[in-house]
Design a protein around this motif. Sequence first.
Motif, PDB file in Angstrom:
ATOM      1  N   UNK A 174       0.825  -1.210   0.000  1.00  0.00           N
ATOM      2  CA  UNK A 174       0.000   0.000   0.000  1.00  0.00           C
ATOM      3  C   UNK A 174       0.857   1.258   0.000  1.00  0.00           C
ATOM      4  N   UNK A 175       1.892   1.277   0.796  1.00  0.00           N
ATOM      5  CA  UNK A 175       2.785   2.439   0.861  1.00  0.00           C
ATOM      6  C   UNK A 175       3.426   2.707  -0.499  1.00  0.00           C
ATOM      7  N   UNK A 176       3.884   1.658  -1.166  1.00  0.00           N
ATOM      8  CA  UNK A 176       4.498   1.827  -2.492  1.00  0.00           C
ATOM      9  C   UNK A 176       3.499   2.381  -3.502  1.00  0.00           C
ATOM     10  N   UNK A 183       1.325   7.021  -6.669  1.00  0.00           N
ATOM     11  CA  UNK A 183       0.243   7.951  -7.003  1.00  0.00           C
ATOM     12  C   UNK A 183       0.633   9.384  -6.666  1.00  0.00           C
ATOM     13  N   UNK A 184       1.260   9.569  -5.517  1.00  0.00           N
ATOM     14  CA  UNK A 184       1.704  10.892  -5.097  1.00  0.00           C
ATOM     15  C   UNK A 184       2.714  11.468  -6.084  1.00  0.00           C
ATOM     16  N   UNK A 185       3.632  10.639  -6.536  1.00  0.00           N
ATOM     17  CA  UNK A 185       4.645  11.086  -7.499  1.00  0.00           C
ATOM     18  C   UNK A 185       3.999  11.541  -8.804  1.00  0.00           C
ATOM     19  N   UNK A 224       4.943   4.483 -13.393  1.00  0.00           N
ATOM     20  CA  UNK A 224       5.533   4.669 -12.061  1.00  0.00           C
ATOM     21  C   UNK A 224       5.570   3.348 -11.287  1.00  0.00           C
ATOM     22  N   UNK A 225       4.523   2.533 -11.437  1.00  0.00           N
ATOM     23  CA  UNK A 225       4.520   1.208 -10.795  1.00  0.00           C
ATOM     24  C   UNK A 225       5.678   0.363 -11.318  1.00  0.00           C
ATOM     25  N   UNK A 274       9.206  -1.332  -9.542  1.00  0.00           N
ATOM     26  CA  UNK A 274       9.353  -2.785  -9.533  1.00  0.00           C
ATOM     27  C   UNK A 274       8.099  -3.551  -9.144  1.00  0.00           C
ATOM     28  N   UNK A 275       6.940  -2.920  -9.289  1.00  0.00           N
ATOM     29  CA  UNK A 275       5.691  -3.596  -8.946  1.00  0.00           C
ATOM     30  C   UNK A 275       5.084  -4.261 -10.173  1.00  0.00           C
ATOM     31  N   UNK A 276       4.666  -5.496 -10.004  1.00  0.00           N
ATOM     32  CA  UNK A 276       4.029  -6.260 -11.069  1.00  0.00           C
ATOM     33  C   UNK A 276       2.530  -5.991 -11.036  1.00  0.00           C
ATOM     34  N   UNK A 277       1.930  -5.790 -12.201  1.00  0.00           N
ATOM     35  CA  UNK A 277       0.485  -5.591 -12.255  1.00  0.00           C
ATOM     36  C   UNK A 277      -0.080  -6.133 -13.560  1.00  0.00           C
TER      37      UNK A 277
END
Length: 128
Positions: free
Chosen positions: A10-12, A17-19, A40-41, A45-48
């Motif tokens: 959640x923090x990431x 989103x903030x960025x 940005x995700x 390094x976030x997979x989606x």
Amino acid sequence: MNRAELNRLHTKVFEAASEVLTVIGPGLDESVYRSCFMHELRLRGLFFKRDVLFPVFYKELKTNHEVKAELLIEGQMIVEIISETEISPLRINGMQSKLKAAQKRIGIIITFNCLSIIDGYRKIMVTA
């Protein structure tokens, strides 16, 4: 995924989103924010996956219907990006229903049409 791992995820997502809002500001088309947010995700390094479908069950009956998650992050979190200036209670209730159908515990609704990401970001939790 345990609660601490969900909180880190959640923090990431919040920071991503903030960025996006900090860099490009409010008031653009929702598709612009979606593209930037997904980039940005990736940078973080976030997979989606996009447009993930989940079947809808009613008691023991599997209906002929599905709900769509705009973004499913790390297989755990559903994220919806909307164009409204406020996140309505109906949107929040809809996310709760979507989370139940998808058997996920955490969802995020984001609108970038706000001055601060705090105003345009809602975390929704359901019990599994």
